[in-house]
Motif scaffolding. Structure first.
Motif, PDB file in Angstrom:
ATOM      1  N   UNK A   1       0.824  -1.215   0.000  1.00 56.22           N
ATOM      2  CA  UNK A   1       0.000   0.000   0.000  1.00 56.22           C
ATOM      3  C   UNK A   1       0.852   1.256   0.000  1.00 56.22           C
ATOM      4  N   UNK A   2       1.898   1.263   0.848  1.00 53.05           N
ATOM      5  CA  UNK A   2       2.736   2.458   0.964  1.00 53.05           C
ATOM      6  C   UNK A   2       4.166   2.015   1.251  1.00 53.05           C
ATOM      7  N   UNK A   3       5.019   2.050   0.234  1.00 50.43           N
ATOM      8  CA  UNK A   3       6.403   1.604   0.393  1.00 50.43           C
ATOM      9  C   UNK A   3       7.154   2.521   1.351  1.00 50.43           C
ATOM     10  N   UNK A   4       6.640   3.717   1.591  1.00 55.43           N
ATOM     11  CA  UNK A   4       7.285   4.684   2.482  1.00 55.43           C
ATOM     12  C   UNK A   4       6.783   4.596   3.913  1.00 55.43           C
ATOM     13  N   UNK A   5       6.159   3.472   4.261  1.00 54.16           N
ATOM     14  CA  UNK A   5       5.662   3.327   5.635  1.00 54.16           C
ATOM     15  C   UNK A   5       5.663   1.860   6.045  1.00 54.16           C
TER      16      UNK A   5
ATOM     17  N   UNK B   1       9.667   5.025   6.444  1.00 58.42           N
ATOM     18  CA  UNK B   1       9.183   6.407   6.488  1.00 58.42           C
ATOM     19  C   UNK B   1      10.324   7.397   6.698  1.00 58.42           C
ATOM     20  N   UNK B   2      11.446   6.938   7.270  1.00 55.36           N
ATOM     21  CA  UNK B   2      12.537   7.858   7.573  1.00 55.36           C
ATOM     22  C   UNK B   2      13.685   7.767   6.562  1.00 55.36           C
ATOM     23  N   UNK B   3      13.449   7.154   5.422  1.00 51.09           N
ATOM     24  CA  UNK B   3      14.446   7.196   4.360  1.00 51.09           C
ATOM     25  C   UNK B   3      14.742   8.653   3.977  1.00 51.09           C
TER      26      UNK B   3
END
Length: 286
Positions: A196-200, A218-220
């Motif tokens: 759904x969300x690769x950033x989370x 998320x902190x990338x």
């Protein structure tokens, strides 16, 4: 889909994980989870298959059925350094102004549950959980807005590192990154439609049951589309290339006092939605 490779080292076959957690054989459909099999057209065809129509493989994956690296015949294994601000802080290094690129030799690649071998002369073998990005469509000078169209999927990576080789033995970081077994990859390649969300995505790593790394994508510092675009400015990206996107804090080098792998430890790690790895660390052969 969750695509995988199963069987003995050097003789892995392509497969997929069905809804019950069992492996279905893809040998009659694609020769391997590699190269052109990862192209958008190929993935679209694989997605239309009914897993129940494929032969079921005996055994439970990661128990009595060995899994190899989820990508076969990797062309380039590109790694990104210091891509989490809190990891840069624990390393005592500034946050990079642009991505740091180094390489992991493909001879380092092993399966998600294969042993990690401490190399001869090692004094600082370390762990690093990372999100892996698998390229599916080739490209050079890829626009960031189009970058995700070049991604086949994602996987779990342990970017095992020998810090003394990496930092104190002259030359580039590559020297401490590419030792044999330093690239556990998998268990499966998870296609974009399942995330759904690769950033989370939560991520974690334990050594002998003790939590060492806890983080989130998320902190990338530099997100996946930027990394794909950026890397393509310096090399063509080809189907089956892998980009390892950096690690959150909690590596052995950052412990107080530092803590390293010497042999006998069990390293377990995972990323939400992408699966888990578990490796025995073997002591250096003298």
């Amino acid at each position: 889909m969750k695509l995988l490779r199963y069987g003995q080292p050097g003789a892995e076959k392509p497969g997929l994980l069905d809804a019950s957690g069992r492996v279905r054989d893809l040998s009659g459909v694609v020769p391997d989870i590699a190269g052109e099999a990862l192209s958008p057209d190929s993935l679209s065809k694989l997605a239309k298959l009914d897993p129940e129509s494929l032969p079921r493989v005996e055994g439970i994956p990661q128990q009595d059925l060995r899994l190899g690296a989820c990508v076969g015949n990797i062309g380039k294994y590109v790694c990104i350094g210091l891509n989490y601000a809190d990891h840069a802080e624990e390393a005592g290094m500034p946050i990079p102004e642009e991505p740091i690129i180094f390489n992991k030799w493909t001879s380092a690649v092993v399966g998600p549950n294969d042993d990690i071998q401490v190399p001869r002369g090692s004094v600082k073998t370390d762990w690093e959980i990372e999100l892996g990005v698998v390229i599916g469509a080739p490209g050079t000078y890829i626009d960031e807005a189009d970058a995700m169209n070049h991604v086949a999927g994602f996987c779990v990576i342990n970017d095992v590192s020998e810090r003394d080789f990496q930092l104190n033995r002259a030359g580039t970081w590559d020297k401490g990154k590419g030792c044999d077994t330093f690239g556990p990859t998998g268990p499966w390649l998870v296609t974009q439609d399942e995330i759904t969300d690769i950033n989370n995505l939560d991520m974690w790593l334990d050594v002998d049951g003790e939590r060492m790394q806890t983080g989130s994508t998320a902190t990338l510092v530099f997100k996946v589309p930027h990394l794909v675009s950026y890397c393509s400015q310096f090399m063509s990206l080809q189907p089956g290339d892998v980009i390892s996107t950096g690690t959150p804090p909690g590596v052995g080098m950052g412990q107080k006092p530092p803590r390293y792998l010497h042999g006998g430890e069990i390293v377990t790690l995972g990323i939400a939605g992408l699966g888990e790895q578990k490796s025995l660390v073997r002591p250096a052969i003298t």
